[in-house]
Design an enzyme around this catalytic site. Structure first.
Site, PDB file in Angstrom:
ATOM      1  N   PRO A 104       0.826  -1.209   0.000  1.00  0.00           N
ATOM      2  CA  PRO A 104       0.000   0.000   0.000  1.00  0.00           C
ATOM      3  C   PRO A 104       0.866   1.268   0.000  1.00  0.00           C
ATOM      4  CG  PRO A 104      -0.254  -1.251   2.055  1.00  0.00           C
ATOM      5  CD  PRO A 104       0.634  -2.049   1.172  1.00  0.00           C
ATOM      6  N   LEU A 109       5.330   1.201   4.594  1.00  0.00           N
ATOM      7  CA  LEU A 109       5.859  -0.130   4.266  1.00  0.00           C
ATOM      8  C   LEU A 109       6.867  -0.101   3.105  1.00  0.00           C
ATOM      9  CD1 LEU A 109       2.666  -2.394   4.660  1.00  0.00           C
ATOM     10  CD2 LEU A 109       4.383  -1.794   6.355  1.00  0.00           C
ATOM     11  N   ALA A 114      10.534   0.239  -2.893  1.00  0.00           N
ATOM     12  CA  ALA A 114      10.361  -1.062  -3.555  1.00  0.00           C
ATOM     13  C   ALA A 114      10.053  -0.876  -5.046  1.00  0.00           C
ATOM     14  CB  ALA A 114       9.253  -1.860  -2.880  1.00  0.00           C
ATOM     15  N   ASP A 155      15.252   2.564   4.333  1.00  0.00           N
ATOM     16  CA  ASP A 155      14.236   1.864   3.524  1.00  0.00           C
ATOM     17  C   ASP A 155      14.879   1.195   2.311  1.00  0.00           C
ATOM     18  OD1 ASP A 155      12.565   3.023   5.342  1.00  0.00           O
ATOM     19  OD2 ASP A 155      11.161   3.856   3.879  1.00  0.00           O
TER      20      ASP A 155
HETATM   21  C1  MEV Z   1      10.549   5.851   6.977  1.00  0.00           C
HETATM   22  O1  MEV Z   1      10.322   4.496   6.654  1.00  0.00           O
HETATM   23  C2  MEV Z   1      11.513   5.951   8.130  1.00  0.00           C
HETATM   24  C3  MEV Z   1      11.844   7.372   8.575  1.00  0.00           C
HETATM   25  O2  MEV Z   1      12.776   7.221   9.650  1.00  0.00           O
HETATM   26  C4  MEV Z   1      12.445   8.193   7.470  1.00  0.00           C
HETATM   27  C5  MEV Z   1      13.837   7.730   7.071  1.00  0.00           C
HETATM   28  O3  MEV Z   1      14.502   7.010   7.810  1.00  0.00           O
HETATM   29  O4  MEV Z   1      14.267   8.147   5.990  1.00  0.00           O
HETATM   30  C6  MEV Z   1      10.620   8.068   9.115  1.00  0.00           C
END
Ligand code: MEV
Length: 320
Positions: A104, A109, A114, A155
């Site tokens: 989503p 996520l 991805a 990520d």
């Molecule tokens: C996003 O999945 C995680 C955050 O810490 C942003 C980042 O690390 O770039 C909110």
């Protein structure tokens, strides 16, 4: 240029501990979420057709040129393709790239990373020059910058390597051992929330109150280090308490919301060992740590509290 039919994919991700503080140099822990994925399929097209991207879930059909456009579709779909072709020093190939995803959007996520990973991977493979993981990771990080300005890089790292990571910004991901299985329920609040906005708001808060917010980041960093030790020694009960402590700190960073608090409380009351938001926050998903006997109760409680989708995932012990 000889082109081959190929397909490539990339998983979603969940941040177990440390989101937001990770942007400021503190550690965080993330794991891939294989239950949701993005898939990109490349097929050679007739001569002169150019590169056409079909994003099937959102009904977009876009032609890739070298132009830049200020639009979210450009950032999500065309920019990754441009980066891949530039890195390969290749002209625009005659290819059709069909993309679909079960991750989503704007839900914490990793949908953007991805999507970029799958597109770039598929183009490298179709042109006969697959990207090594390190280069792919660097390219997806460039796309992440476009999505949310100052990404930590966690990520793209967890999604490209598809392995649990202990991550500190600007350093190579550290592999770590998982001693006991961790069963998690990932519950979607049904409220999309772009990470760009929460990251920007946390930055404003930090600029306005450096001492208080800096101390919260430090506290989150300590929680993450303790969580790593608990994961490595298999102390699952201790992890639940650390998740709750991390959630309390995220609330003070102003990235929780009534709906996320309601889901976390429902999970804990039904017997979850701990619960917290995962990713950018405000909306998106929460994660609840459960054991086999209370998982069905926690699932029911999350549904009653309004979760629109619940994924059960097990972070498996490492074999080495
Ligand atoms: C996003 O999945 C995680 C955050 O810490 C942003 C980042 O690390 O770039 C909110």
């Amino acid at each position: 240029m000889s082109l081959t039919s190929t397909s490539a994919s990339a998983p979603g991700k969940i941040i177990l501990f440390g989101e937001h503080a990770v942007v400021y140099g503190h550690p965080a822990i993330a794991v891939p979420l294989a239950a949701v994925r993005t898939l990109a399929e490349a097929r050679p097209a007739e001569r002169g057709a150019g590169l056409v991207l079909h994003a099937l879930d959102v009904g977009q059909r876009l032609r890739v040129t070298w132009e830049a456009e200020p639009s979210p579709w450009f950032d999500a779909l065309i920019y990754p393709a441009q980066l891949a072709l530039r890195a390969l020093e290749a002209p625009i190939p005659d290819l059709t790239l069909r993309v679909r995803s079960t991750i989503p959007i704007a839900s914490g996520l990793g949908s953007g990373a991805a999507l970029a990973a799958a597109i770039i991977r598929a183009l490298g493979q179709a042109l006969g020059r697959p990207f090594p993981a390190e280069q792919l990771n660097a390219l997806v990080y460039e796309v992440e910058k476009r999505h949310h300005g100052t990404p930590s890089g966690i990520d793209n790292t967890v999604i490209v390597y598809e392995q649990p990571v202990y991550f500190v910004r600007g350093t190579p991901p550290q592999p770590f051992a998982i001693a006991a299985p961790l069963t998690l329920l990932v519950a979607d609040s049904g409220h999309p929330s772009p990470t760009r906005e929460t990251v920007a708001d946390v930055r404003k808060l930090y600029q306005a109150e450096q001492e208080r917010i800096g101390a919260l980041f430090e506290q989150i960093g300590r929680i993450v280090r303790e969580a790593r030790a608990a994961i490595e020694s298999g102390e699952v009960g201790a992890l639940g308490a650390l998740m709750n402590a991390n959630q309390a700190a995220l609330r003070q960073l102003n990235v929780s919301s009534p709906v996320l608090e309601r889901l976390c409380a429902a999970a804990r009351e039904a017997g979850a060992l701990g619960a917290k938001l995962s990713g950018g926050g405000r909306g998106g998903n929460i994660i609840a740590l459960v054991d086999a006997k209370n998982a069905p109760d926690v699932r029911r409680a999350l549904q009653t509290a309004g979760a629109v989708r619940i994924i059960e995932t097990v972070v498996a012990p490492s074999t080495s």
